[in-house]
Write a protein that holds these residues in place. Structure first.
Motif, PDB file in Angstrom:
ATOM      1  N   ILE A 156       4.494   6.669   9.546  1.00  0.00           N
ATOM      2  CA  ILE A 156       3.952   5.846   8.457  1.00  0.00           C
ATOM      3  C   ILE A 156       4.288   4.381   8.670  1.00  0.00           C
ATOM      4  CG2 ILE A 156       4.281   5.296   6.031  1.00  0.00           C
ATOM      5  CD1 ILE A 156       3.786   7.989   5.287  1.00  0.00           C
ATOM      6  N   GLN A 157       5.522   4.113   8.996  1.00  0.00           N
ATOM      7  CA  GLN A 157       5.946   2.723   9.220  1.00  0.00           C
ATOM      8  C   GLN A 157       5.171   2.088  10.375  1.00  0.00           C
ATOM      9  OE1 GLN A 157       7.783   1.130   7.207  1.00  0.00           O
ATOM     10  NE2 GLN A 157       8.688   2.814   6.052  1.00  0.00           N
ATOM     11  N   LEU A 204      -3.845   8.055   3.765  1.00  0.00           N
ATOM     12  CA  LEU A 204      -3.215   8.954   2.795  1.00  0.00           C
ATOM     13  C   LEU A 204      -3.450   8.452   1.374  1.00  0.00           C
ATOM     14  CD1 LEU A 204       0.252   9.861   4.367  1.00  0.00           C
ATOM     15  CD2 LEU A 204      -1.764  11.315   4.153  1.00  0.00           C
ATOM     16  N   LEU A 205      -3.394   7.130   1.237  1.00  0.00           N
ATOM     17  CA  LEU A 205      -3.638   6.528  -0.073  1.00  0.00           C
ATOM     18  C   LEU A 205      -5.062   6.801  -0.536  1.00  0.00           C
ATOM     19  CD1 LEU A 205      -2.863   4.756  -2.463  1.00  0.00           C
ATOM     20  CD2 LEU A 205      -3.209   2.739  -1.044  1.00  0.00           C
ATOM     21  N   SER A 250      -1.073   5.369   6.524  1.00  0.00           N
ATOM     22  CA  SER A 250      -0.662   5.435   5.123  1.00  0.00           C
ATOM     23  C   SER A 250      -1.810   5.010   4.219  1.00  0.00           C
ATOM     24  CB  SER A 250       0.606   4.629   4.850  1.00  0.00           C
ATOM     25  OG  SER A 250       0.410   3.272   5.061  1.00  0.00           O
ATOM     26  N   LEU A 251      -2.644   4.116   4.714  1.00  0.00           N
ATOM     27  CA  LEU A 251      -3.809   3.728   3.931  1.00  0.00           C
ATOM     28  C   LEU A 251      -4.771   4.913   3.771  1.00  0.00           C
ATOM     29  CD1 LEU A 251      -5.014   1.348   2.428  1.00  0.00           C
ATOM     30  CD2 LEU A 251      -6.076   0.602   4.547  1.00  0.00           C
ATOM     31  N   SER A 288       0.832  -1.204   0.000  1.00  0.00           N
ATOM     32  CA  SER A 288       0.000   0.000   0.000  1.00  0.00           C
ATOM     33  C   SER A 288       0.867   1.255   0.000  1.00  0.00           C
ATOM     34  CB  SER A 288      -1.006   0.005   1.147  1.00  0.00           C
ATOM     35  OG  SER A 288      -0.386   0.050   2.382  1.00  0.00           O
ATOM     36  N   LEU A 292       6.985  11.346  -0.169  1.00  0.00           N
ATOM     37  CA  LEU A 292       6.709   9.940  -0.459  1.00  0.00           C
ATOM     38  C   LEU A 292       7.111   9.534  -1.862  1.00  0.00           C
ATOM     39  CD1 LEU A 292       3.319   9.594   1.388  1.00  0.00           C
ATOM     40  CD2 LEU A 292       5.435   8.377   1.915  1.00  0.00           C
ATOM     41  N   TYR A 320       3.583  16.046   1.895  1.00  0.00           N
ATOM     42  CA  TYR A 320       3.764  14.600   2.064  1.00  0.00           C
ATOM     43  C   TYR A 320       3.959  13.885   0.736  1.00  0.00           C
ATOM     44  CZ  TYR A 320      -1.050  13.403   0.644  1.00  0.00           C
ATOM     45  OH  TYR A 320      -2.210  13.240  -0.058  1.00  0.00           O
ATOM     46  N   CYS A 364       1.055   9.522  -5.424  1.00  0.00           N
ATOM     47  CA  CYS A 364       1.651  10.842  -5.206  1.00  0.00           C
ATOM     48  C   CYS A 364       2.358  11.321  -6.463  1.00  0.00           C
ATOM     49  CB  CYS A 364       2.636  10.797  -4.045  1.00  0.00           C
ATOM     50  SG  CYS A 364       1.825  10.530  -2.484  1.00  0.00           S
ATOM     51  N   LEU A 367       0.751   4.227  -2.663  1.00  0.00           N
ATOM     52  CA  LEU A 367       0.721   5.622  -2.223  1.00  0.00           C
ATOM     53  C   LEU A 367       1.784   6.431  -2.968  1.00  0.00           C
ATOM     54  CD1 LEU A 367      -0.239   7.912  -0.418  1.00  0.00           C
ATOM     55  CD2 LEU A 367       1.096   6.961   1.453  1.00  0.00           C
ATOM     56  N   LYS A 368       2.957   5.874  -3.065  1.00  0.00           N
ATOM     57  CA  LYS A 368       4.024   6.575  -3.795  1.00  0.00           C
ATOM     58  C   LYS A 368       3.621   6.837  -5.233  1.00  0.00           C
ATOM     59  CE  LYS A 368       8.031   5.022  -1.195  1.00  0.00           C
ATOM     60  NZ  LYS A 368       9.220   4.150  -1.206  1.00  0.00           N
TER      61      LYS A 368
END
Lengths: 232, 232
Positions: B120-121, B130-131, B127-128, A127, B91, B87, A135, A131-132
DNA sequence: TCAAATATATGATAATTGTCATTTTGAATC
DNA sequence: GATTCAAAATGACAATTATCATATATTTGA
């Protein structure tokens, strides 16, 4: 066409969001996916639908496009080997925002929604890769918005030709390796087909490109970059 | 202005990407962040830079814009309370694709890059989120691309006014609650300032909006939606 | 509150691009 | 290879929007 049934052995994986996926993750998807084919011109997904799964393109070329108010297409992006279709809609829980149609015969793996979610839950790295990717694509979309808003049609056409050349590379005769009508190019540039036809003719006369039938080859990339006002 | 120093007590969190973050996660960020302020007109981030951290907007309004080839701004989006800036660049490991400037005095929390990565880690759910957010924004960007490519200036202006009204709401007099020059509106619509001025005057005469100085209020939302060719 | 600076408004004209009509060419299919 | 249809090409004209110049109104900062 021989598609490896197991994701672990898929050579498209290197340039896909799956590239960091563990062996277990890949095995998991392999178990859950099905292989599908689309003929040239076939619609893979319809704008506005709610997809029940994600396609991972194995080979072929796909255009993502929306329909404007008068039914005219606007091509937003292309999708090729290793790219995913439909994940954004599933993750944002929104109808899909662009239709996908195969530009040539295309093979893909179909991963059902629930399986896709499972892989996401089990593989945070995956995921994070999505996301990367998103972005990066948002940055590209911002550039396209600025071009459409501020560049004239000739500048935008030059830019689109460069993008096509980068995206699809060149065939053995040096032509951009994608089969697009002038109308489709116009649907990326955001202008009338006749305008594109005229400008392609003009660019050819000016020596920046050569063409043969539908096919177009870039002859002077530096000047096209300047014309498109693209800086590194 | 009293900003809660602890993220756990920040009421902006409800509409931010942090809304699913655990109490430990919030405490973690609280420890690592610093509070910053920007005056109206101050640049928060420059297009092309590589940010060393992420801003979470506490209050204020910020425009994200790129500069076209002739130095003209193209406003891509606005950012308000609870939104993050920077962000995506971090990323995708790319320079930031749009500058950010405060439209009014703005307060934000600054989270250093390394801290952001750590959160995030440690919090895949974050992070999900953000996705999901990025996927949603990609859909919106696609719509904007189609509008810029296919709609005429009046249609686009109507659409932008509706977006502004939705984004910022209305003040007590019913005016869109953001202070934008006609030039800035033109920089969203992708047209000349004079064209926007003329069309605002026209929309006022036609009864769709009212205006007082820079301020604009929508008077007939239904007709504006029709004009902008926006369907639900 | 006032002056200066900036933004808005307007008119005239130029430039760009779209539309419409028609002809020619090329691609696809059998 | 022949045929058909779609796509490309071109010309003429129309429509939209940009640019430039100037006047007026509003906002900003001291």
């Amino acid at each position: 066409m021989d598609i490896p049934h197991q994701c672990q052995f898929c050579n498209r994986q290197a340039n896909s969001a799956f590239h960091d996926l563990s062996t277990e993750g890949l095995a998991e998807i392999s178990q859950l996916k099905t292989c599908v084919s689309f003929r040239k011109g076939q619609v893979i997904m319809h704008e506005g639908a709610r997809p029940q799964g994600v396609y991972c393109i194995h080979n072929g070329k796909v255009k993502l496009y929306t329909l404007g108010t008068e039914g005219k297409e606007q091509i937003i992006r292309f999708v090729t080997s290793g790219d995913l279709i439909g994940y954004r809609s599933i993750l944002s829980e929104e109808p899909i925002s662009a239709s996908a149609t195969a530009l040539e015969d295309t093979h893909a793996c179909y991963i059902p929604k629930s399986s896709f979610f499972k892989v996401i839950q089990d593989n945070p790295k995956f995921s994070l890769n999505l996301l990367k990717l998103s972005c990066h694509e948002l940055g590209e979309a911002g550039k396209m918005i600025t071009s459409l808003a501020q560049k004239n049609v000739k500048e935008r056409l030059a830019e689109i030709l460069l993008i096509l050349n980068t995206t699809f590379g060149e065939d053995e005769d040096g032509y951009i390796d994608i089969n697009l009508t002038r109308e489709e190019i116009a649907n990326m540039v955001g202008t009338a087909t006749e305008s594109v036809i005229r400008l392609i003719s003009e660019l050819r006369k000016e020596g920046y490109i050569r063409s043969k039938g539908k096919r177009i080859a870039l002859e002077d990339r530096v000047s096209l970059r300047q014309m498109a006002a693209i800086y590194e």
